[in-house]
Design an enzyme around this catalytic site. Structure first.
Site, PDB file in Angstrom:
ATOM      1  N   ALA A   1      24.399 -50.784 -27.202  1.00 35.46           N
ATOM      2  CA  ALA A   1      24.700 -52.222 -27.278  1.00 35.46           C
ATOM      3  C   ALA A   1      25.430 -52.562 -28.565  1.00 35.46           C
ATOM      4  O   ALA A   1      25.306 -53.660 -29.086  1.00 35.46           O
ATOM      5  CB  ALA A   1      23.409 -53.020 -27.174  1.00 35.46           C
TER       6      ALA A   1
ATOM      7  N   ARG B   1      36.622 -59.324 -25.899  1.00 33.01           N
ATOM      8  CA  ARG B   1      37.226 -60.137 -24.833  1.00 33.01           C
ATOM      9  C   ARG B   1      36.353 -61.314 -24.405  1.00 33.01           C
ATOM     10  O   ARG B   1      36.764 -62.122 -23.585  1.00 33.01           O
ATOM     11  CB  ARG B   1      37.563 -59.251 -23.635  1.00 33.01           C
TER      12      ARG B   1
ATOM     13  N   GLY C   1      23.892 -51.816 -22.648  1.00 30.83           N
ATOM     14  CA  GLY C   1      23.353 -53.169 -22.809  1.00 30.83           C
ATOM     15  C   GLY C   1      24.159 -54.240 -22.101  1.00 30.83           C
ATOM     16  O   GLY C   1      23.673 -55.361 -21.906  1.00 30.83           O
ATOM     17  N   ASP C   2      25.373 -53.925 -21.701  1.00 33.56           N
ATOM     18  CA  ASP C   2      26.213 -54.926 -21.037  1.00 33.56           C
ATOM     19  C   ASP C   2      26.375 -54.644 -19.544  1.00 33.56           C
ATOM     20  O   ASP C   2      27.265 -55.183 -18.892  1.00 33.56           O
ATOM     21  CB  ASP C   2      27.586 -55.027 -21.730  1.00 33.56           C
TER      22      ASP C   2
ATOM     23  N   ASN D   1      32.780 -42.444 -13.680  1.00 28.89           N
ATOM     24  CA  ASN D   1      31.544 -42.419 -14.471  1.00 28.89           C
ATOM     25  C   ASN D   1      31.103 -43.862 -14.707  1.00 28.89           C
ATOM     26  O   ASN D   1      31.851 -44.665 -15.255  1.00 28.89           O
ATOM     27  CB  ASN D   1      31.857 -41.736 -15.811  1.00 28.89           C
TER      28      ASN D   1
ATOM     29  N   ARG E   1       8.742 -85.415 -16.842  1.00 31.32           N
ATOM     30  CA  ARG E   1       8.880 -84.688 -18.112  1.00 31.32           C
ATOM     31  C   ARG E   1       7.618 -83.881 -18.399  1.00 31.32           C
ATOM     32  O   ARG E   1       6.635 -83.966 -17.669  1.00 31.32           O
ATOM     33  CB  ARG E   1       9.206 -85.686 -19.220  1.00 31.32           C
TER      34      ARG E   1
ATOM     35  N   LYS F   1       5.930 -89.024 -18.290  1.00 29.78           N
ATOM     36  CA  LYS F   1       5.759 -88.006 -19.338  1.00 29.78           C
ATOM     37  C   LYS F   1       4.304 -87.934 -19.760  1.00 29.78           C
ATOM     38  O   LYS F   1       3.663 -88.966 -19.956  1.00 29.78           O
ATOM     39  CB  LYS F   1       6.619 -88.364 -20.556  1.00 29.78           C
TER      40      LYS F   1
ATOM     41  N   ASN G   1       4.242 -96.782 -25.506  1.00 24.64           N
ATOM     42  CA  ASN G   1       3.323 -95.764 -26.021  1.00 24.64           C
ATOM     43  C   ASN G   1       3.586 -95.428 -27.487  1.00 24.64           C
ATOM     44  O   ASN G   1       2.808 -94.725 -28.104  1.00 24.64           O
ATOM     45  CB  ASN G   1       3.424 -94.493 -25.178  1.00 24.64           C
TER      46      ASN G   1
HETATM   47  C1  UD1 Z   1      32.706 -45.710 -21.032  1.00 17.46           C
HETATM   48  C2  UD1 Z   1      32.800 -44.243 -20.623  1.00 17.46           C
HETATM   49  C3  UD1 Z   1      33.582 -44.136 -19.320  1.00 17.46           C
HETATM   50  C4  UD1 Z   1      32.940 -44.989 -18.257  1.00 17.46           C
HETATM   51  C5  UD1 Z   1      32.785 -46.424 -18.738  1.00 17.46           C
HETATM   52  C6  UD1 Z   1      31.963 -47.205 -17.771  1.00 17.46           C
HETATM   53  C7  UD1 Z   1      32.832 -42.885 -22.669  1.00 17.46           C
HETATM   54  C8  UD1 Z   1      33.679 -42.163 -23.625  1.00 17.46           C
HETATM   55  N1  UD1 Z   1      33.473 -43.490 -21.660  1.00 17.46           N
HETATM   56  O1  UD1 Z   1      34.030 -46.145 -21.312  1.00 17.46           O
HETATM   57  O2  UD1 Z   1      33.632 -42.788 -18.894  1.00 17.46           O
HETATM   58  O3  UD1 Z   1      33.701 -44.939 -17.071  1.00 17.46           O
HETATM   59  O4  UD1 Z   1      32.100 -46.464 -19.996  1.00 17.46           O
HETATM   60  O5  UD1 Z   1      31.983 -48.555 -18.142  1.00 17.46           O
HETATM   61  O6  UD1 Z   1      31.625 -42.895 -22.783  1.00 17.46           O
HETATM   62  N2  UD1 Z   1      29.217 -48.653 -27.280  1.00 17.46           N
HETATM   63  C9  UD1 Z   1      28.507 -48.537 -28.452  1.00 17.46           C
HETATM   64  N3  UD1 Z   1      29.131 -47.981 -29.535  1.00 17.46           N
HETATM   65  C10 UD1 Z   1      30.402 -47.526 -29.495  1.00 17.46           C
HETATM   66  C11 UD1 Z   1      31.119 -47.652 -28.288  1.00 17.46           C
HETATM   67  C12 UD1 Z   1      30.496 -48.208 -27.198  1.00 17.46           C
HETATM   68  O7  UD1 Z   1      27.352 -48.933 -28.535  1.00 17.46           O
HETATM   69  O8  UD1 Z   1      30.865 -47.037 -30.524  1.00 17.46           O
HETATM   70  C13 UD1 Z   1      28.565 -49.243 -26.112  1.00 17.46           C
HETATM   71  C14 UD1 Z   1      29.208 -50.531 -25.675  1.00 17.46           C
HETATM   72  O9  UD1 Z   1      28.540 -51.639 -26.262  1.00 17.46           O
HETATM   73  C15 UD1 Z   1      28.991 -50.513 -24.171  1.00 17.46           C
HETATM   74  C16 UD1 Z   1      28.974 -49.039 -23.828  1.00 17.46           C
HETATM   75  O10 UD1 Z   1      28.709 -48.353 -25.032  1.00 17.46           O
HETATM   76  O11 UD1 Z   1      27.729 -51.038 -23.819  1.00 17.46           O
HETATM   77  C17 UD1 Z   1      30.296 -48.575 -23.245  1.00 17.46           C
HETATM   78  O12 UD1 Z   1      31.311 -48.848 -24.146  1.00 17.46           O
HETATM   79  P1  UD1 Z   1      32.785 -49.179 -23.681  1.00 17.46           P
HETATM   80  O13 UD1 Z   1      33.637 -49.289 -24.855  1.00 17.46           O
HETATM   81  O14 UD1 Z   1      32.736 -50.287 -22.711  1.00 17.46           O
HETATM   82  O15 UD1 Z   1      33.131 -47.806 -22.926  1.00 17.46           O
HETATM   83  P2  UD1 Z   1      34.427 -47.489 -22.131  1.00 17.46           P
HETATM   84  O16 UD1 Z   1      35.476 -47.084 -23.068  1.00 17.46           O
HETATM   85  O17 UD1 Z   1      34.703 -48.571 -21.181  1.00 17.46           O
END
Ligand code: UD1
Ligand code: CA
Length: 476
Positions: A21, A27, A118-119, A187, A351, A369, A404
């Protein structure tokens, strides 16, 4: 749908979960860290944490970075007790492999490590159990990767297999050849790995790639080189693996989540005027034959008894509504309790600490309330009932106000059973209206009223014959 037959507990009690995370979420164009943006009223990361807890791991480690302190604070307040959550800081962020490296000191070698994002908020526990089962565990355990097939795989890491179909490595979009880019199996990022091996592979990771990052995905080829089996599993639905990188993706996942909840309600026997126009940000428990009209928002814990009907455009938060009650259009209810067969609204507001008995009527533009209202009592029009105890069979006339608040403190109004409050009465608290008494229209009642009589505080009615209304001055 293939149901996994493994016992979650025996399988996972020795598992570490690492939640990545630390990513910035550029973006989102937001001051709020991405994983704190709410989906169905809860932070994205809270959804992932709940899923992680459901797997009953031995430890959970969150790798945080960007806006990290806010993220930690948010979750330290709302911590779920059973498993300790550890935090590992990743600064700077040099890729997913680098992120997992930060968690390694906190992980036990004897356990597997499951990596979640985390996302990516909507992954179902069943899909993760399927992945864990595919990977195996203990001596014979290997790597497990959750993959999906996408019509448009742009941006994702591609799953590269040998002619026999064995998974051999993952190549990132930016490093892929045109032939590899044509691969549609991608992946999802969610994988499970044997921890001691993972430690060794991470030591070997380089960043000689298009993004100059340490890719977690590179451990796949290292596993293959070490003769460790690499397995894959697929979730039931693609949305389980979708991440949030933009507000538009967040909105899409919100709709997916709400559509799933609405389908579940329909399956449970609720009538929904439009399954696309209901939002549940919390839990909604329902009895038999409930019906919900369009554009209602349910927050926190809401429980509806049998046969409850909710009109259009209501907002209902932390409320229990007993059987047979109708909530008409445009009501706002919060932290309240409503008894059986009540009629609320349209345009009513309950309320916090409004507690209604049975067969109570609360009509339009009535605000209640911190008040109890007894069975069969009514306040049908334009009233404020605050800090009051209202008995049974009471009628509160239009425009009645409990005064009140004296500007410093709140005081209670007690209205005993069978009282009739005339229209436009001001009840200046603290004040008690005795059982069966009546207040005349327009009374300002500031002294206790004994039972069984009439109270009036009537100004004399004066008539001025031939009185002239003011006339407008002519414009210059
Ligand atoms: C990554 C994968 C990719 C996969 C994709 C799925 C790698 C190299 N690539 O790519 O194969 O298809 O996810 O969405 O793993 N994060 C950190 N620290 C960092 C970088 C990322 O905590 O330094 C976390 C981000 O917050 C996120 C997750 O890792 O939750 C993935 O990071 P993101 O940059 O979205 O990965 P992708 O390049 O999209
Ligand atoms: Ca991503």
């Amino acid at each position: 749908m293939r149901k996994s037959s493994i016992d979650a507990k025996s399988l996972n009690t020795t598992m570490n979960i690492v939640i990545l995370a630390a990513g910035q979420g550029k973006r989102m164009h937001s001051d709020l860290p991405k994983v704190l943006h709410p989906l169905a009223g809860r932070a994205l990361l809270a959804h992932v944490l709940a899923t992680a807890h459901a797997l009953k791991p031995r430890s959970i480690c969150i790798v945080y970075g960007h806006g990290g302190d806010a993220v930690r604070q948010h979750f330290e307040k709302a911590s779920q007790a059973d498993v300790d959550v550890a935090w590992a800081r990743q600064e700077p962020q040099l890729g997913t492999g680098h992120a997992v490296m930060q968690a390694m000191p906190l992980l036990k070698d004897a356990s597997q490590t499951l990596v979640l994002y985390g996302d990516v908020p909507l992954t179902r526990v069943e899909s993760l159990q399927r992945l864990l089962a595919a990977a195996g565990h203990g001596e014979t355990g290997g790597l497990g990767i959750l993959t999906v097939d996408l019509e448009d795989p742009t941006g994702y890491g591609r799953i590269v297999r040998d002619p026999a179909g064995r998974l051999v490595r993952i190549v990132e979009q930016k490093d892929a050849t045109p032939a590899e880019r044509a691969i549609t199996e991608v992946n999802t990022g969610i994988m499970v790995l044997p921890t001691a091996r993972l430690r060794a592979w991470l030591d070997k990771l380089g960043n000689d790639n298009a993004q100059k990052e340490y890719y977690l995905t590179d451990v796949v080829a290292l596993a293959v080189a070490d003769g460790i089996p690499v397995h894959s599993a697929k979730p039931d639905a693609v949305w389980e693996t979708l991440g949030v990188n933009s507000r538009s993706q967040l909105a899409e996942l919100e709709r997916t989540f709400q559509r799933n909840l609405a389908s579940q309600l329909l399956e449970d026997g609720v009538t929904l005027a439009d399954p696309a126009r209901i939002d549940i940000r919390g839990t909604l428990a329902v009895g038999r034959d409930c019906s919900i009209d369009v554009n209602c928002v349910f927050e926190g814990n809401v429980a509806l008894g049998d046969g409850v009907s909710i009109g259009p455009n209501c907002v209902i938060k932390n409320v229990s509504i007993a059987a047979g009650t109708r909530i008409e259009a445009f009501c706002h209810l919060e932290d309240a309790e409503v008894g059986e067969r009540c009629r609320i609204g349209p345009y009513a507001r309950l309320r916090p600490a409004a507690v209604l008995g049975e067969d109570v009527h609360i009509g339009n533009f009535v605000e209640v309330k911190a008040s109890r209202i007894g069975d069969r009592s009514k306040a049908n029009h334009l009233s404020y009932v605050g800090d009051a105890t209202v008995g049974k069979d009471v009628n509160i006339g239009a425009g009645t106000i409990t005064c009140n608040y004296d500007g410093a403190n709140k005081h209670r109004t007690i209205i005993e059973d069978e009282v009739h409050i005339g229209s436009d009465t001001q009840l200046v608290a603290p004040v008690t209206i005795g059982k069966g008494s009546t207040t005349a229209a327009g009374a300002t009642v500031y002294k206790d009223v004994p039972p069984g009589g009439l109270v009036l505080t009537k100004a004399e009615q004066v008539f001025k014959p031939g009185w002239q209304r003011p006339v407008k001055k002519p414009k210059k």
